[in-house]
Design an enzyme around this catalytic site. Sequence first.
Site, PDB file in Angstrom:
ATOM      1  N   GLU B  39      13.879 -10.778  43.973  1.00  0.00           N
ATOM      2  CA  GLU B  39      14.883  -8.947  44.477  1.00  0.00           C
ATOM      3  C   GLU B  39      15.331  -9.964  42.717  1.00  0.00           C
ATOM      4  O   GLU B  39      15.565 -10.722  42.762  1.00  0.00           O
ATOM      5  CB  GLU B  39      15.599 -10.762  46.117  1.00  0.00           C
ATOM      6  CG  GLU B  39      15.460  -9.664  47.083  1.00  0.00           C
ATOM      7  CD  GLU B  39      15.662 -11.440  48.361  1.00  0.00           C
ATOM      8  OE1 GLU B  39      16.632 -12.207  47.420  1.00  0.00           O
ATOM      9  OE2 GLU B  39      15.030 -11.388  49.254  1.00  0.00           O
ATOM     10  N   GLU B  70      11.698 -12.240  52.205  1.00  0.00           N
ATOM     11  CA  GLU B  70      11.142 -13.850  51.832  1.00  0.00           C
ATOM     12  C   GLU B  70      10.477 -13.695  52.689  1.00  0.00           C
ATOM     13  O   GLU B  70       9.128 -13.872  52.055  1.00  0.00           O
ATOM     14  CB  GLU B  70      12.658 -14.342  52.057  1.00  0.00           C
ATOM     15  CG  GLU B  70      13.757 -13.872  50.638  1.00  0.00           C
ATOM     16  CD  GLU B  70      14.681 -13.700  51.685  1.00  0.00           C
ATOM     17  OE1 GLU B  70      14.801 -13.260  52.298  1.00  0.00           O
ATOM     18  OE2 GLU B  70      16.001 -13.533  50.649  1.00  0.00           O
ATOM     19  N   PHE B  93      17.823 -17.925  45.547  1.00  0.00           N
ATOM     20  CA  PHE B  93      18.884 -18.887  45.988  1.00  0.00           C
ATOM     21  C   PHE B  93      18.502 -20.131  47.070  1.00  0.00           C
ATOM     22  O   PHE B  93      17.846 -19.496  47.838  1.00  0.00           O
ATOM     23  CB  PHE B  93      20.442 -18.419  47.195  1.00  0.00           C
ATOM     24  CG  PHE B  93      21.677 -17.775  46.384  1.00  0.00           C
ATOM     25  CD1 PHE B  93      22.653 -18.690  45.457  1.00  0.00           C
ATOM     26  CD2 PHE B  93      21.533 -16.484  46.366  1.00  0.00           C
ATOM     27  CE1 PHE B  93      23.921 -17.628  44.867  1.00  0.00           C
ATOM     28  CE2 PHE B  93      22.672 -15.725  45.560  1.00  0.00           C
ATOM     29  CZ  PHE B  93      23.466 -16.434  45.031  1.00  0.00           C
ATOM     30  N   ASP B  95      19.867 -21.517  49.090  1.00  0.00           N
ATOM     31  CA  ASP B  95      19.788 -22.010  50.707  1.00  0.00           C
ATOM     32  C   ASP B  95      19.341 -20.855  51.656  1.00  0.00           C
ATOM     33  O   ASP B  95      19.543 -20.916  52.873  1.00  0.00           O
ATOM     34  CB  ASP B  95      21.804 -21.175  50.057  1.00  0.00           C
ATOM     35  CG  ASP B  95      22.178 -21.911  49.010  1.00  0.00           C
ATOM     36  OD1 ASP B  95      23.414 -22.919  49.496  1.00  0.00           O
ATOM     37  OD2 ASP B  95      21.997 -21.417  48.496  1.00  0.00           O
ATOM     38  N   PHE B  96      18.739 -19.906  51.035  1.00  0.00           N
ATOM     39  CA  PHE B  96      17.760 -19.027  51.688  1.00  0.00           C
ATOM     40  C   PHE B  96      16.588 -19.458  51.926  1.00  0.00           C
ATOM     41  O   PHE B  96      15.983 -18.173  53.012  1.00  0.00           O
ATOM     42  CB  PHE B  96      17.641 -17.650  50.760  1.00  0.00           C
ATOM     43  CG  PHE B  96      18.611 -16.785  49.866  1.00  0.00           C
ATOM     44  CD1 PHE B  96      19.978 -17.563  50.689  1.00  0.00           C
ATOM     45  CD2 PHE B  96      18.698 -15.575  49.538  1.00  0.00           C
ATOM     46  CE1 PHE B  96      21.166 -17.132  50.354  1.00  0.00           C
ATOM     47  CE2 PHE B  96      20.235 -14.985  48.567  1.00  0.00           C
ATOM     48  CZ  PHE B  96      21.714 -15.732  49.288  1.00  0.00           C
ATOM     49  N   HIS B 139      25.874 -20.941  50.209  1.00  0.00           N
ATOM     50  CA  HIS B 139      25.415 -20.048  48.093  1.00  0.00           C
ATOM     51  C   HIS B 139      25.085 -20.939  47.342  1.00  0.00           C
ATOM     52  O   HIS B 139      25.509 -20.788  46.222  1.00  0.00           O
ATOM     53  CB  HIS B 139      25.762 -18.883  48.058  1.00  0.00           C
ATOM     54  CG  HIS B 139      25.546 -18.123  48.996  1.00  0.00           C
ATOM     55  ND1 HIS B 139      25.847 -17.584  49.828  1.00  0.00           N
ATOM     56  CD2 HIS B 139      25.133 -16.831  47.964  1.00  0.00           C
ATOM     57  CE1 HIS B 139      25.573 -15.946  50.396  1.00  0.00           C
ATOM     58  NE2 HIS B 139      24.447 -15.831  49.675  1.00  0.00           N
TER      59      HIS B 139
END
Lengths: 337, 342
Positions: B39, B70, B93, B95-96, B139
Amino acid sequence: MFEDMVTARYYEERLQEEYLEGKQPAFDISAGPIPGELHLAAGQEAAAAGVCQHLRDSDTVTAPHRPHHVAIAKGVDLNRMTAEIFGRRTGLSKGKGGHMHLFDPDVNFACSGIIAQGCPPAVGAGLAATKRGEDSVAVAFLGEGAISQGAFLESLNLAAVRELPVVFVVEDNDWAISMPKDRVSDVADGSRRADGFEMPGARVDYDDATAVYDAAKEAIGRARAGNGPSLLEVQVHRRMGHFMGDPESYRPDEDREAAQERDSIERLAADLRSEGVEDDDLEEIRERARDRVDEAIEWAKEQPKPDPEEAHEDVFVDPPSGVTTDEPTHEIAGGDD
Amino acid sequence: MAQKESQQAVERELTMSRAMVEAIGHEMREDDEVFYMGEDVADYGGIFDSTQGLLEEFGRDRIMDVPISETAYIGAAVGAAQQGMRPIAELMFVDFFGVCMDQIYNQMAKNTYMSGGSVSVPMVLTAAVGGTYNDAAQHSQTLYGTFAHLPGMKVVVPSTAYDAKGLMHNAIRDDDPVVYMFHKRLMGIGWMPAPDGPKTPVPDESYTIPFGSADVKREGDDVTVVTLGLHVHRALEAAETLAEDGIDAEVIDLRTLVPLDTETVLESVEKTGRLVVVDEDYRSYGVTGEIIARVAEDGLADLEAVERVAVPDVPLPYARSMEDEVIPGTDDIEAAIRSVRS
């Protein structure tokens, strides 16, 4: 509706000023009174205001990472929301969440910083209402960049097969950070995605708050009457970068200028004037909004900062026995010598 | 002459992001099968400058912006890798990871094993990690332990520009899936000032750093500090302060978590007898526990004292005062070193 929109716009102008304090001359995202990322929604107010007009406190709204305009339209406590953005103890989340993670259970508002991930919880709120025989509805806001996410598509499907009272509102600002919409989706009219789930889909163009209001009235009315979910896509504009500090080098100047010109607030003001509302009345609303925002920001800045130790609280509602939430003990483990 | 040129090149300092990008560019030039997907990696050049400048040279077919999906594109990288290509997929990130974890840990990481070794997945998954900029709990995580815990992925965490380049060359050439975790604070991004440490001399030419080779970033006799990522620099800072008080700390940068260079850690502990493990991940079930367990298993007799410094088991808070409280600072490392010395 007009008041929500001007409040949101002025609120973000003031936040922008505060945010930039201490971050210049060389932009440093972690400096200044408002830390972290800040995603402003200037240009998107029509979507939030038009939809939330039809909602009650008991209705649920989930917002994405760009939440302020939605929060204001939903009636989130402005003072405590502002204190949260400033990272203060009396903020909505006691300074733990920040601007992307605002929770106000009093008006059933929540948000997530992860794209499209507010959709499933909205479906859950709709499910709860159905199970309890209540007529409340849930609205999930998301950006057009999020429509490729599994969570969004799966939520549409689940809401459809269970006929849940959920309205999905896609705010189409044409940009997923640096990705223009035509490179995100081959379907220009995002409301057509509803077809694949046999649910009604509608699209409102031109930042038109009144048209949003009308379309949302139908969708929310349908949900409240027990007739299932719908999808509403609203054309808005992103007047700012994706986040404060975004240089937007990927964005053509014409697009940025067009976003500045197409102003939903001016559009609504013109509509209201043509319906006979006096300029003085509009100015009075603007003034009231400015006072409220200034007061909220002033109040927030006076609020206490959290003690560092408060970071350890709230991991669980009540730590059950056996859960270690203690500080490291700093006990020394020895060898066998 | 060549010698001289190379010497000059080594004097050239790069930020960590430039070094990483240089390795990617080099590998893409050498091998048409290497491409980068993620992205905002094309026009934007990566939110954390992970692909800065690559679009201009390689075009959109090889520096691919993808929709925010994703599961689809990381899974597509798995599929392309299984076809023998060498994709690099960026999870903006770390975190994703939750939105696409099946593709990561059930497909990318396990297909080699489940196929009895008949399928390989030669891809790199890059991801930004770390806090220290007040972006709250979705994040700011490092999640080193999560990826290192699940078998089948090699896990790389550079702390300097030199290491970032060498490890990236290695990652792209590796026939297994490699998770390459770069700390935002080390990248040298315009809007997030980095400490001085990560900007280092970087040779022009390509070079690899073998996985499983920890680096002793500072030699010392009194205490072994084992760490990685941002906290290498914080540990070095603590070590310098303590040196003034006559405490001589050795700082080991793990550089890769899978494979893990236990040997270097054991040798150091044999010398110092005292161990402090520092990371930016959660305290429980993580890197700190793993290092201590390995030293306990194979070097217990050498171990006189041990302590770990990590994020207590709380999500990362937003407000600066609370974030500073939970992310280990130089002072926390200093206190831990003093504590094992006493």
